[in-house]
Design an enzyme around this catalytic site. Structure first.
Site, mmCIF file in Angstrom:
data_model
loop_
_atom_site.group_PDB
_atom_site.id
_atom_site.type_symbol
_atom_site.label_atom_id
_atom_site.label_comp_id
_atom_site.label_asym_id
_atom_site.label_seq_id
_atom_site.Cartn_x
_atom_site.Cartn_y
_atom_site.Cartn_z
ATOM 1 C CG HIS A 168 1.733 6.826 -9.229
ATOM 2 N ND1 HIS A 168 0.762 6.956 -8.278
ATOM 3 C CD2 HIS A 168 1.109 6.395 -10.343
ATOM 4 C CE1 HIS A 168 -0.418 6.637 -8.793
ATOM 5 N NE2 HIS A 168 -0.230 6.280 -10.049
ATOM 6 C CE LYS A 190 5.668 9.117 -4.301
ATOM 7 N NZ LYS A 190 4.786 8.185 -5.018
ATOM 8 C CE1 TYR A 222 1.562 8.094 -1.528
ATOM 9 C CE2 TYR A 222 -0.550 8.774 -0.646
ATOM 10 C CZ TYR A 222 0.200 7.904 -1.403
ATOM 11 O OH TYR A 222 -0.396 6.858 -2.039
ATOM 12 C CG ASP A 264 -9.800 4.592 -17.336
ATOM 13 O OD1 ASP A 264 -10.069 3.421 -16.961
ATOM 14 O OD2 ASP A 264 -10.663 5.393 -17.735
#
Length: 186
Positions: free
Chosen positions: A65, A75, A135, A169
């Site tokens: 991502h 991050k 995170y 998914d």
């Protein structure tokens, strides 16, 4: 005394942060973040969001991502339970390490975290059951700026240590990169 050991990786601006523990017979204190100390490693914004994840099954894969400009984010990824194979991929347009990846095993025992700059995709594979990550993000999540790279992208060639047992998914559906993929720009 610095609470962190900061190590460069082969990918410019991507850092491994190792937390130094203060401990005695009662237990330990481990600092997860210090703006002043991590500023030297490249953290240059306030913390906008903190997220906590639980990944139940060994072999599960999350990622890869990123957020696109103007909502690109840094991050700081900490593993507080279990062990993960944490991966960052350089997607910065024009970078000499474009489409290269770097991974670290993160766990509470080794005290390592990854400081991932803007322009990188991030993901991980759980190496144990019940992995928890915290995170810290420099920018709040903006759904319209979200992007992803397929974790099985052959041009990147991430060598996941375990067979993938579980993946969302959405993550499985990220398209492979076209030959003309230009990368992310600031």
């Amino acid at each position: 005394m610095s609470r962190f050991a900061i190590t460069d990786t082969p990918l410019a601006s991507l850092k491994v942060i190792e937390r130094r523990r203060l401990q005695d017979d009662r237990g330990f204190l481990s600092r997860l973040f210090c703006g002043e100390e991590l500023g030297a490693a490249g953290w240059h914004a306030p913390i906008a969001q903190i997220n906590h994840t639980l990944t139940r099954r060994r072999g599960a894969l999350r990622g890869m991502h990123f957020q696109q400009a103007p909502h690109a984010e840094m991050k700081l990824v900490n593993c507080i339970r279990g062990e993960v194979f944490d991966v960052a991929v350089d997607l910065r347009a024009g970078s000499p390490t474009f489409l290269r990846w770097h991974a670290e095993r993160l766990s509470p025992d080794n005290g390592r975290a990854m400081l991932i700059p803007e322009g990188f995709a991030h993901g991980f594979q759980a190496l144990t059951d019940d992995c928890e990550l915290v995170y810290l993000h420099s920018h709040a999540y903006v759904p319209s700026s979200e992007g992803g790279v397929n974790a099985q992208e052959p041009r990147i060639g991430i060598e996941w240590p375990l067979p993938v047992t579980d993946q969302s998914d959405r993550d499985r559906g990220f398209a492979l990169l076209s030959a003309a993929y230009p990368g992310l720009t600031a």
